[in-house]
Scaffold this active site. Sequence first.
Site, short mmCIF file in Angstrom:
data_model
loop_
_atom_site.label_atom_id
_atom_site.label_comp_id
_atom_site.label_asym_id
_atom_site.label_seq_id
_atom_site.Cartn_x
_atom_site.Cartn_y
_atom_site.Cartn_z
N ALA A 19 0.81 -1.30 -0.11
CA ALA A 19 -0.19 -0.06 0.11
C ALA A 19 0.80 1.32 -0.02
O ALA A 19 1.96 1.24 -0.03
CB ALA A 19 -1.01 -0.01 1.21
N HIS A 20 0.21 2.62 -0.07
CA HIS A 20 0.96 3.60 -0.18
C HIS A 20 1.56 3.73 1.42
O HIS A 20 1.43 3.49 2.24
CB HIS A 20 -0.12 4.87 -0.37
CG HIS A 20 -1.18 5.01 0.58
ND1 HIS A 20 -2.23 5.77 0.48
CD2 HIS A 20 -1.42 4.38 1.72
CE1 HIS A 20 -2.93 5.77 1.55
NE2 HIS A 20 -2.67 5.17 2.40
N ASN A 21 2.92 4.51 0.96
CA ASN A 21 4.05 5.03 2.04
C ASN A 21 4.42 3.95 2.49
O ASN A 21 5.12 4.19 3.63
CB ASN A 21 3.25 5.79 2.71
CG ASN A 21 2.47 7.23 2.32
OD1 ASN A 21 2.94 7.70 1.38
ND2 ASN A 21 1.10 7.41 2.86
#
Length: 352
Positions: free
Chosen positions: A256-258
């Site tokens: 997922a993001h980050n």
Amino acid sequence: MTDPVFFAPSRRYTAGEVANLTGSVLVDSGQSDISIEALAPASEGGEHALVFVDGRRNFALMQSLRAAAVLCPAEFAGKAPAGIAVLVHPRPQQAFAMVGRLLFPAAATPAPMTGETGISPHAHIDPSAHIEAGAIIEAGAIIGPRASIGSGSVIAPHAVIGPSCQFGRDGYVGPGASIQYALIGNRVIIHGGARIGQDGFGFVAGAKGPERVPQIGRVVIQDDVEIGSNTTVDRGAMSDTIIGQGTKIDNLVQIAHNVRIGRNCIIAGLSGISGSVTVGDNVTMGGGVGLADHLTIGTGAKLAARSGFMSNVPAGEIWGGYPAQPMAEAMREIAALRRLARARKSGDGGNS
């Protein structure tokens, strides 16, 4: 089995050459000219095949081998049938893999599917893209505006490299894969169907329901990373999603993001890593691991397959279970439950 239609050996090797290349000891130097042209599991073997045997549970395979040569530890060497070249190595599987890369280089580093060289006339290359000499862009591939592709890299049919993306040298992007908003290093392999740099799953509650939070970060993939088929790597929301040098990611993994993944990690299939997780170097995740958001997984940690993580894991520890905890504690709980079940069964006279 090794099928010469799909994977033809690069050339014939002798047992003596294999010994020199892998640092193995050939027990009988008179067998140095034995020919090796294939790889096989020890349970199958075959004429001209190299096999390996390692681990006590596989010891019984030695006496029934059918092969040209075997890689094995020193304590197994005396059990091979006559006529088989015995190559002693402290890590037989590692040596076997090295020989495999030499015999079948196209299996170790994917080759062009169409056999094309250079830029196919059937690829779509934006005029502002930069393609270094020696790169191969196959039919149906799309290279967007201002994108760059390094020398020696192969972009397979129907792969898409989005605007301003950078893909380094001597890498591979498989058929149907897509790359957006990403900076990618050298010798990176991205298998078919992977999705790199799409929106992260970012929403905030609004008056009419969930409203999108713009995802304006990037994906940064360092050198020597491999990403399996149909794996997804979301771009960052405002910071970057980062995958460290040498990390290997299996098929069907969600990142997922980050998320920030360290160097030389191994992540098995069907694992899911939620947003803003930080993973240290040399972490191993078994298949189907799930990580809640904002966790930190310490360097060298090992996460057991099918485990669910809702708290941080200290460096070097082995955790498992659902919810995950230190493995020793998880095993004690399982043992206690078994004792309770047995006691109840005994108290019921064997009736449930």
